[in-house]
Design a protein around this motif. Structure first.
Motif, PDB file in Angstrom:
ATOM      1  N   GLN A  55       0.834  -1.203   0.000  1.00  0.00           N
ATOM      2  CA  GLN A  55       0.000   0.000   0.000  1.00  0.00           C
ATOM      3  C   GLN A  55       0.868   1.253   0.000  1.00  0.00           C
ATOM      4  N   ASN A  56       1.899   1.238   0.829  1.00  0.00           N
ATOM      5  CA  ASN A  56       2.803   2.387   0.890  1.00  0.00           C
ATOM      6  C   ASN A  56       3.554   2.567  -0.427  1.00  0.00           C
ATOM      7  N   TRP A  57       3.913   1.445  -1.057  1.00  0.00           N
ATOM      8  CA  TRP A  57       4.606   1.512  -2.345  1.00  0.00           C
ATOM      9  C   TRP A  57       3.727   2.171  -3.405  1.00  0.00           C
ATOM     10  N   ARG A  58       2.450   1.780  -3.444  1.00  0.00           N
ATOM     11  CA  ARG A  58       1.515   2.390  -4.394  1.00  0.00           C
ATOM     12  C   ARG A  58       1.334   3.876  -4.104  1.00  0.00           C
ATOM     13  N   ALA A  59       1.306   4.243  -2.832  1.00  0.00           N
ATOM     14  CA  ALA A  59       1.154   5.650  -2.450  1.00  0.00           C
ATOM     15  C   ALA A  59       2.362   6.466  -2.892  1.00  0.00           C
ATOM     16  N   LEU A  60       3.562   5.895  -2.739  1.00  0.00           N
ATOM     17  CA  LEU A  60       4.782   6.584  -3.147  1.00  0.00           C
ATOM     18  C   LEU A  60       4.808   6.786  -4.664  1.00  0.00           C
ATOM     19  N   LYS A  61       4.429   5.762  -5.403  1.00  0.00           N
ATOM     20  CA  LYS A  61       4.403   5.867  -6.865  1.00  0.00           C
ATOM     21  C   LYS A  61       3.378   6.893  -7.326  1.00  0.00           C
ATOM     22  N   GLU A  62       2.228   6.907  -6.673  1.00  0.00           N
ATOM     23  CA  GLU A  62       1.175   7.862  -7.035  1.00  0.00           C
ATOM     24  C   GLU A  62       1.621   9.294  -6.771  1.00  0.00           C
ATOM     25  N   GLN A  63       2.304   9.493  -5.655  1.00  0.00           N
ATOM     26  CA  GLN A  63       2.808  10.826  -5.319  1.00  0.00           C
ATOM     27  C   GLN A  63       3.831  11.287  -6.349  1.00  0.00           C
ATOM     28  N   LEU A  64       4.719  10.374  -6.759  1.00  0.00           N
ATOM     29  CA  LEU A  64       5.737  10.697  -7.760  1.00  0.00           C
ATOM     30  C   LEU A  64       5.070  11.039  -9.093  1.00  0.00           C
ATOM     31  N   PHE A  65       4.071  10.278  -9.456  1.00  0.00           N
ATOM     32  CA  PHE A  65       3.368  10.486 -10.725  1.00  0.00           C
ATOM     33  C   PHE A  65       2.592  11.805 -10.725  1.00  0.00           C
ATOM     34  N   ASN A  66       1.882  12.081  -9.639  1.00  0.00           N
ATOM     35  CA  ASN A  66       1.026  13.273  -9.589  1.00  0.00           C
ATOM     36  C   ASN A  66       1.815  14.574  -9.661  1.00  0.00           C
ATOM     37  N   LYS A  67       3.047  14.559  -9.192  1.00  0.00           N
ATOM     38  CA  LYS A  67       3.856  15.780  -9.175  1.00  0.00           C
ATOM     39  C   LYS A  67       4.860  15.854 -10.324  1.00  0.00           C
ATOM     40  N   PHE A  68       4.770  14.917 -11.250  1.00  0.00           N
ATOM     41  CA  PHE A  68       5.802  14.857 -12.291  1.00  0.00           C
ATOM     42  C   PHE A  68       5.848  16.111 -13.155  1.00  0.00           C
ATOM     43  N   ILE A  69       4.689  16.577 -13.627  1.00  0.00           N
ATOM     44  CA  ILE A  69       4.662  17.768 -14.485  1.00  0.00           C
ATOM     45  C   ILE A  69       5.201  18.980 -13.723  1.00  0.00           C
ATOM     46  N   LEU A  70       4.843  19.095 -12.454  1.00  0.00           N
ATOM     47  CA  LEU A  70       5.356  20.198 -11.644  1.00  0.00           C
ATOM     48  C   LEU A  70       6.875  20.118 -11.543  1.00  0.00           C
ATOM     49  N   ARG A  71       7.392  18.915 -11.311  1.00  0.00           N
ATOM     50  CA  ARG A  71       8.844  18.742 -11.211  1.00  0.00           C
ATOM     51  C   ARG A  71       9.527  19.069 -12.536  1.00  0.00           C
ATOM     52  N   LEU A  72       8.913  18.626 -13.620  1.00  0.00           N
ATOM     53  CA  LEU A  72       9.490  18.889 -14.941  1.00  0.00           C
ATOM     54  C   LEU A  72       9.588  20.391 -15.201  1.00  0.00           C
ATOM     55  N   VAL A  73       8.501  21.101 -14.927  1.00  0.00           N
ATOM     56  CA  VAL A  73       8.491  22.548 -15.153  1.00  0.00           C
ATOM     57  C   VAL A  73       9.497  23.245 -14.229  1.00  0.00           C
ATOM     58  N   SER A  74       9.624  22.758 -13.012  1.00  0.00           N
ATOM     59  CA  SER A  74      10.605  23.330 -12.079  1.00  0.00           C
ATOM     60  C   SER A  74      12.020  23.158 -12.608  1.00  0.00           C
ATOM     61  N   CYS A  75      12.295  22.018 -13.235  1.00  0.00           N
ATOM     62  CA  CYS A  75      13.620  21.772 -13.799  1.00  0.00           C
ATOM     63  C   CYS A  75      13.908  22.725 -14.960  1.00  0.00           C
ATOM     64  N   VAL A  76      12.905  22.993 -15.784  1.00  0.00           N
ATOM     65  CA  VAL A  76      13.075  23.957 -16.875  1.00  0.00           C
ATOM     66  C   VAL A  76      13.311  25.353 -16.309  1.00  0.00           C
ATOM     67  N   GLN A  77      12.566  25.707 -15.284  1.00  0.00           N
ATOM     68  CA  GLN A  77      12.722  27.029 -14.677  1.00  0.00           C
ATOM     69  C   GLN A  77      14.107  27.176 -14.044  1.00  0.00           C
ATOM     70  N   LEU A  78      14.572  26.136 -13.357  1.00  0.00           N
ATOM     71  CA  LEU A  78      15.907  26.174 -12.752  1.00  0.00           C
ATOM     72  C   LEU A  78      16.984  26.282 -13.826  1.00  0.00           C
ATOM     73  N   ALA A  79      16.809  25.557 -14.914  1.00  0.00           N
ATOM     74  CA  ALA A  79      17.783  25.620 -16.010  1.00  0.00           C
ATOM     75  C   ALA A  79      17.831  27.024 -16.604  1.00  0.00           C
ATOM     76  N   SER A  80      16.674  27.679 -16.684  1.00  0.00           N
ATOM     77  CA  SER A  80      16.643  29.041 -17.220  1.00  0.00           C
ATOM     78  C   SER A  80      17.389  30.004 -16.305  1.00  0.00           C
ATOM     79  N   LYS A  81      17.365  29.727 -15.004  1.00  0.00           N
ATOM     80  CA  LYS A  81      18.060  30.596 -14.049  1.00  0.00           C
ATOM     81  C   LYS A  81      19.574  30.417 -14.124  1.00  0.00           C
ATOM     82  N   LEU A  82      20.014  29.250 -14.593  1.00  0.00           N
ATOM     83  CA  LEU A  82      21.448  29.034 -14.759  1.00  0.00           C
ATOM     84  C   LEU A  82      21.999  29.847 -15.919  1.00  0.00           C
ATOM     85  N   SER A  83      21.119  30.188 -16.866  1.00  0.00           N
ATOM     86  CA  SER A  83      21.538  31.016 -18.003  1.00  0.00           C
ATOM     87  C   SER A  83      20.913  32.395 -17.865  1.00  0.00           C
TER      88      SER A  83
END
Length: 304
Positions: free
Chosen positions: A108-136
């Motif tokens: 049950q905990n494993w499924r919860a961890l995977k769901e949390q990772l999946f639900n925030k993926f787009i947010l994490r992706l956009v954060s990575c693009v934003q961080l990369a933009s700050k490096l330049s």
């Protein structure tokens, strides 16, 4: 200002080669080689990758929409790759500990961890693009309003605080070490050296083709490296162990760079290909056969 932006096409005239002292180039090349060796060693035994075609394409299109340079899109992919691998490793570690403590609730905990990772993926992706933009930051930084508007358009209702927390999560997970060289840095450094070594194909001419092929390698990462693995072991069905040992090759940006340049040289002027490959072998110490195999894999997929 935050708001609608028009994509900016990269112009070859934006780049200048031959303007840096040879001593500086030698030091920078040595530093890149050391970083590359460390990255290859750290990748030994690592499994999994998040450089999937759909993910990379999403990052590339988003970077284009936000008028970010090519280097930013590559940096964003690499930040996301390292962050997601860390997240996956932490998730597996937590699941293992929970399994030891209580075998019944572990699934049950494993499924919860995977769901949390999946639900925030787009947010994490956009954060990575934003961080990369700050490096330049010398070019363009993507503001929070632009990011929030984009996420809202996709149906995600995040706050500014959640966006900042996401950036901080990425930074903490990677120990704030996000300003790592991308394959483009290796390509441009080697092009600089080739220019000083008397390469018959102009660096600026090669550079434009290199950008196109580097995009291709990112978008077709798994197929290209799979074909490279099969060629290296001379077997169409690699074993799991052979695949695991090959993981570190995927993090060898120096090898990727020479393959990209060699393939670009063949496209631009195949009569000069042997000279370019010879220079690359002399500069990097990478075997001629390895350079030829990688460039062949790239060219084959570019024609598919």
């Amino acid at each position: 200002m935050d708001g609608p932006v028009r994509p900016r096409l990269v112009s070859v005239s934006d780049f200048q080669f031959g303007a840096v002292a040879t001593e500086t180039i030698e030091d920078a090349l040595l530093h890149l080689a050391q970083q590359n060796e460390q990255a290859v060693q750290e990748a030994v035994g690592r499994m999994g990758s998040f450089r999937e075609t759909r993910i990379v394409e999403f990052v590339f299109l988003l970077s284009e929409q936000w008028c970010l340079e090519k280097s930013v899109s590559y940096q964003a992919v690499e930040i996301l790759e390292r962050f997601m691998v860390k997240q996956a490793e932490n998730m597996c570690r937590q699941a293992t500990l929970q399994l030891r403590d209580n075998e019944k609730i572990a699934p049950q905990n494993w499924r919860a961890l995977k769901e949390q990772l999946f639900n925030k993926f787009i947010l994490r992706l956009v954060s990575c693009v934003q961080l990369a933009s700050k490096l330049s930051f010398h070019y363009k930084i993507i503001g929070n309003a632009t990011v929030l508007n984009f996420l809202q358009a996709l149906g995600y209702q995040y706050t500014k605080e959640e966006l900042l927390e996401s950036e901080l999560d990425v930074l903490k997970s990677l120990n704030f070490q996000i300003n790592l060289p991308t394959p483009l840095a290796y390509v441009e450094m080697l092009l600089e050296v080739l220019g000083y070594n008397g390469c018959l194909v102009p660096a600026t001419q090669l550079h434009a083709t290199c950008l196109t092929l580097l995009d291709l390698v990112y978008l077709l990462h798994e197929p290209i490296y799979e074909s490279l693995l099969r060629a290296s072991i001379e077997n169409s069905t690699p074993s799991q162990l052979q695949g695991e040992k090959f993981t570190s090759v995927k993090e060898d940006f120096m090898l990727l760079a020479v393959g990209i340049i060699a393939a670009s040289a063949f496209i631009q002027n195949h009569e000069c290909w042997r000279q370019v490959v010879g220079h690359l072998q002399s500069i990097t110490g990478i075997a001629l056969g390895s350079i030829a195999e990688f460039s062949y894999a790239i060219l084959t997929h570019s024609l598919a």
